[in-house]
Design an enzyme around this catalytic site. Structure first.
Site, PDB file in Angstrom:
ATOM      1  N   ARG A  53     -21.993 -17.257 -46.077  1.00 51.58           N
ATOM      2  CA  ARG A  53     -20.633 -16.685 -46.129  1.00 51.58           C
ATOM      3  C   ARG A  53     -20.279 -16.222 -47.537  1.00 51.58           C
ATOM      4  O   ARG A  53     -19.640 -15.193 -47.724  1.00 51.58           O
ATOM      5  CB  ARG A  53     -19.600 -17.682 -45.609  1.00 51.58           C
ATOM      6  CG  ARG A  53     -18.217 -17.065 -45.458  1.00 51.58           C
ATOM      7  CD  ARG A  53     -17.240 -17.973 -44.754  1.00 51.58           C
ATOM      8  NE  ARG A  53     -16.978 -19.198 -45.495  1.00 51.58           N
ATOM      9  CZ  ARG A  53     -16.262 -20.221 -45.031  1.00 51.58           C
ATOM     10  NH1 ARG A  53     -15.738 -20.170 -43.816  1.00 51.58           N
ATOM     11  NH2 ARG A  53     -16.075 -21.293 -45.763  1.00 51.58           N
ATOM     12  N   LYS A 152     -13.697 -14.753 -47.845  1.00 52.74           N
ATOM     13  CA  LYS A 152     -13.125 -15.934 -48.511  1.00 52.74           C
ATOM     14  C   LYS A 152     -12.915 -15.548 -49.973  1.00 52.74           C
ATOM     15  O   LYS A 152     -13.750 -15.799 -50.841  1.00 52.74           O
ATOM     16  CB  LYS A 152     -14.044 -17.142 -48.343  1.00 52.74           C
ATOM     17  CG  LYS A 152     -13.295 -18.451 -48.546  1.00 52.74           C
ATOM     18  CD  LYS A 152     -14.000 -19.616 -47.892  1.00 52.74           C
ATOM     19  CE  LYS A 152     -13.442 -20.943 -48.344  1.00 52.74           C
ATOM     20  NZ  LYS A 152     -12.054 -21.192 -47.989  1.00 52.74           N
ATOM     21  N   GLU A 185      -4.499 -18.409 -37.605  1.00 61.90           N
ATOM     22  CA  GLU A 185      -5.107 -19.638 -38.134  1.00 61.90           C
ATOM     23  C   GLU A 185      -4.061 -20.371 -38.948  1.00 61.90           C
ATOM     24  O   GLU A 185      -2.903 -19.954 -39.006  1.00 61.90           O
ATOM     25  CB  GLU A 185      -6.332 -19.305 -38.982  1.00 61.90           C
ATOM     26  CG  GLU A 185      -6.003 -18.449 -40.199  1.00 61.90           C
ATOM     27  CD  GLU A 185      -7.205 -18.220 -41.118  1.00 61.90           C
ATOM     28  OE1 GLU A 185      -8.186 -18.978 -41.026  1.00 61.90           O
ATOM     29  OE2 GLU A 185      -7.135 -17.291 -41.936  1.00 61.90           O
TER      30      GLU A 185
HETATM   31  N1  PXG Z   1      -9.021 -20.616 -42.765  1.00 66.12           N
HETATM   32  C1  PXG Z   1      -8.769 -20.477 -44.073  1.00 66.12           C
HETATM   33  C2  PXG Z   1      -7.778 -19.486 -44.531  1.00 66.12           C
HETATM   34  C3  PXG Z   1      -9.466 -21.275 -44.992  1.00 66.12           C
HETATM   35  O1  PXG Z   1      -9.245 -21.130 -46.304  1.00 66.12           O
HETATM   36  C4  PXG Z   1     -10.610 -22.336 -43.142  1.00 66.12           C
HETATM   37  C5  PXG Z   1      -9.904 -21.519 -42.291  1.00 66.12           C
HETATM   38  C6  PXG Z   1     -11.615 -23.279 -42.574  1.00 66.12           C
HETATM   39  O2  PXG Z   1     -12.926 -22.812 -42.848  1.00 66.12           O
HETATM   40  P1  PXG Z   1     -14.147 -23.809 -43.104  1.00 66.12           P
HETATM   41  O3  PXG Z   1     -15.284 -22.912 -43.406  1.00 66.12           O
HETATM   42  O4  PXG Z   1     -13.765 -24.684 -44.276  1.00 66.12           O
HETATM   43  O5  PXG Z   1     -14.327 -24.578 -41.874  1.00 66.12           O
HETATM   44  C7  PXG Z   1     -10.387 -22.223 -44.529  1.00 66.12           C
HETATM   45  C8  PXG Z   1     -11.130 -23.104 -45.464  1.00 66.12           C
HETATM   46  C9  PXG Z   1      -9.267 -25.767 -50.651  1.00 66.12           C
HETATM   47  C10 PXG Z   1     -10.165 -25.534 -49.507  1.00 66.12           C
HETATM   48  O6  PXG Z   1      -9.676 -26.410 -51.616  1.00 66.12           O
HETATM   49  C11 PXG Z   1      -9.889 -24.546 -48.606  1.00 66.12           C
HETATM   50  C12 PXG Z   1     -10.756 -24.328 -47.550  1.00 66.12           C
HETATM   51  C13 PXG Z   1     -11.869 -25.116 -47.406  1.00 66.12           C
HETATM   52  C14 PXG Z   1     -12.144 -26.098 -48.329  1.00 66.12           C
HETATM   53  C15 PXG Z   1     -11.276 -26.324 -49.385  1.00 66.12           C
HETATM   54  O7  PXG Z   1      -8.130 -25.301 -50.626  1.00 66.12           O
HETATM   55  N2  PXG Z   1     -10.441 -23.350 -46.666  1.00 66.12           N
END
Ligand code: PXG
Length: 292
Positions: A53, A152, A185
Site C-alpha cells: 500500500r 494513505k 468509513e
Molecule cells: N481509514 C482511514 C482513513 C485510516 O487512516 C483505516 C481506515 C484502517 O486501515 P488499516 O490499514 O489500518 O486497517 C485507517 C488507518 C494513526 C493511525 O496513528 C491511523 C491509521 C492506522 C494506524 C495508525 O493515526 N489509519
C-alpha cells in the site's frame, strides 16, 4: 531515559535529533504518504500488505521512494530491533522532501524517509466487550475525484475535522458519509455491519481507505465459513444493524454499541463481532514477519 532510535534518511538517530526541515513539503503542504503498522510478539503483522500500500500510495502521487522495497523492508525491521521492541507500532513516512516555498513538487530534490517504532496506546480493554459510542458527522469524506481516499497520504484534515466533530459530541470514533450520503468509513477505521447473519462493509469506491485490517476480515470470514458483502450503506443501515464493528491497525477489531443515539443490537459486543475479535487475535499472535 533511553531515547527512541529513529530511522531518518539513511541513519539511526536519537529521537531529539530526528528533525526534518521547516521547508519539507510534507509539513508545508501535506505532500507525502505514510503507513501505520503493528508488530505483535516479535513479528511484523501483515508487513507485505502495508509495504504494497505504501508503494501504491507513492505511485499514485508520483513520488519515487528512494529505497527499494527490499531495503525498506530491512530498514523497518532494523528500526524495531534498534529499539528492542517486541510489541508496538511502526510509523513509516515518506514526504516529497525539502524544497523552496511553492507547492510544486519539482522544487524537492529528494524525498524524506523516516521510520518510528514505538509502543502504542491502546483502547481500554473494556471497549472490546462493551463497544464504542460513535456518531456520524457533517463533514463529508473527500471525493475520489478530489483526493482518492485510497491514498494513505499526509492530508488528514478531512479526517481531523470529522474527529473534532466527534469530540464535540463526546464520541470515541466518528463516521463520515460520502457526497451521495453513503457510509464511507471512520476517521481512522473501516466499518462493518452485521444484519440477519449477513456482513456488509462499504465499497472502497464509496470513500473508504482499502484498510489492511478490512481486507483481513474477508480472509477471516472465509475461514469462519461466513461471507462479507460490499454494499452502499446508509445511516439507516447503521441504526438498524444487529451489530456494528470497526477495524484498523490501531483499533484492531472493536464493537460499536451506539450510533447517533441509537443503541446497536445488544448494546455491547455481539456474537459475530466477538468471533472476528477472537480470530483476529489468533492471527496477530501466530503470523507475521519475524523481527529477530
Ligand atoms: N481509514 C482511514 C482513513 C485510516 O487512516 C483505516 C481506515 C484502517 O486501515 P488499516 O490499514 O489500518 O486497517 C485507517 C488507518 C494513526 C493511525 O496513528 C491511523 C491509521 C492506522 C494506524 C495508525 O493515526 N489509519
Amino acid at each position: 531515559m533511553q531515547h527512541l532510535k529513529i530511522y531518518l534518511d539513511g541513519e539511526f538517530v536519537n529521537e531529539p535529533d530526528a528533525k526534518v526541515s521547516v521547508f519539507d513539503h510534507g509539513l508545508l503542504y501535506g505532500d507525502g504518504v505514510f503507513e501505520g503498522i503493528r508488530f505483535y510478539n516479535g513479528r511484523v503483522f501483515l508487513f507485505d500488505e502495508h509495504l504494497d500500500r505504501l508503494y501504491d500510495s507513492a505511485k499514485a502521487i508520483l513520488l519515487t521512494i528512494p529505497l527499494s522495497r527490499e531495503d525498506m523492508h530491512e530498514v523497518v525491521l532494523e528500526t524495531v530491533r534498534q529499539n528492542k521492541l517486541r510489541d508496538g507500532y511502526i510509523r513509516l513516512v515518506v514526504t516529497r522532501g525539502k524544497g523552496d516555498l511553492g507547492l510544486d513538487p519539482k522544487k524537492c530534490a529528494k524525498p524524506t524517509v523516516f521510520v518510528i517504532a514505538t509502543t502504542i496506546e491502546l483502547y481500554p480493554a473494556k471497549y472490546y466487550t462493551e463497544g464504542l459510542r460513535v456518531n456520524t458527522v457533517p463533514t463529508q469524506r473527500v471525493s475520489a475525484a478530489a483526493v482518492s481516499p485510497a491514498i494513505k497520504s499526509l492530508n488528514y484534515l478531512n479526517n481531523i475535522l470529522a474527529k473534532i466533530e466527534g469530540n464535540l459530541y463526546g464520541a470515541q470514533e466518528s463516521i463520515l458519509l460520502n457526497q451521495q450520503g453513503f457510509v464511507a468509513e471512520c476517521t481512522a477505521d473501516n466499518i462493518f455491519v452485521v444484519k440477519q447473519g449477513k456482513i456488509f462493509t462499504p465499497h472502497v469506491s464509496d470513500g473508504a481507505l482499502g484498510g489492511i485490517t478490512r481486507r483481513l476480515m474477508f480472509t477471516l470470514a472465509r475461514e469462519m465459513g461466513r461471507e462479507i458483502l460490499e454494499a452502499n450503506l446508509t445511516r439507516y443501515d447503521l441504526f438498524v444493524a444487529d451489530e456494528l464493528f470497526l477495524t484498523g491497525t490501531g483499533a484492531e477489531v472493536v464493537p460499536i454499541n451506539e450510533v447517533d443515539g441509537r443503541k446497536i443490537g445488544p448494546g455491547k459486543a455481539g456474537p459475530v463481532t466477538l468471533e472476528f475479535i477472537k480470530h483476529f487475535r489468533e492471527k496477530t499472535q501466530n503470523t507475521g514477519v519475524p523481527i529477530y
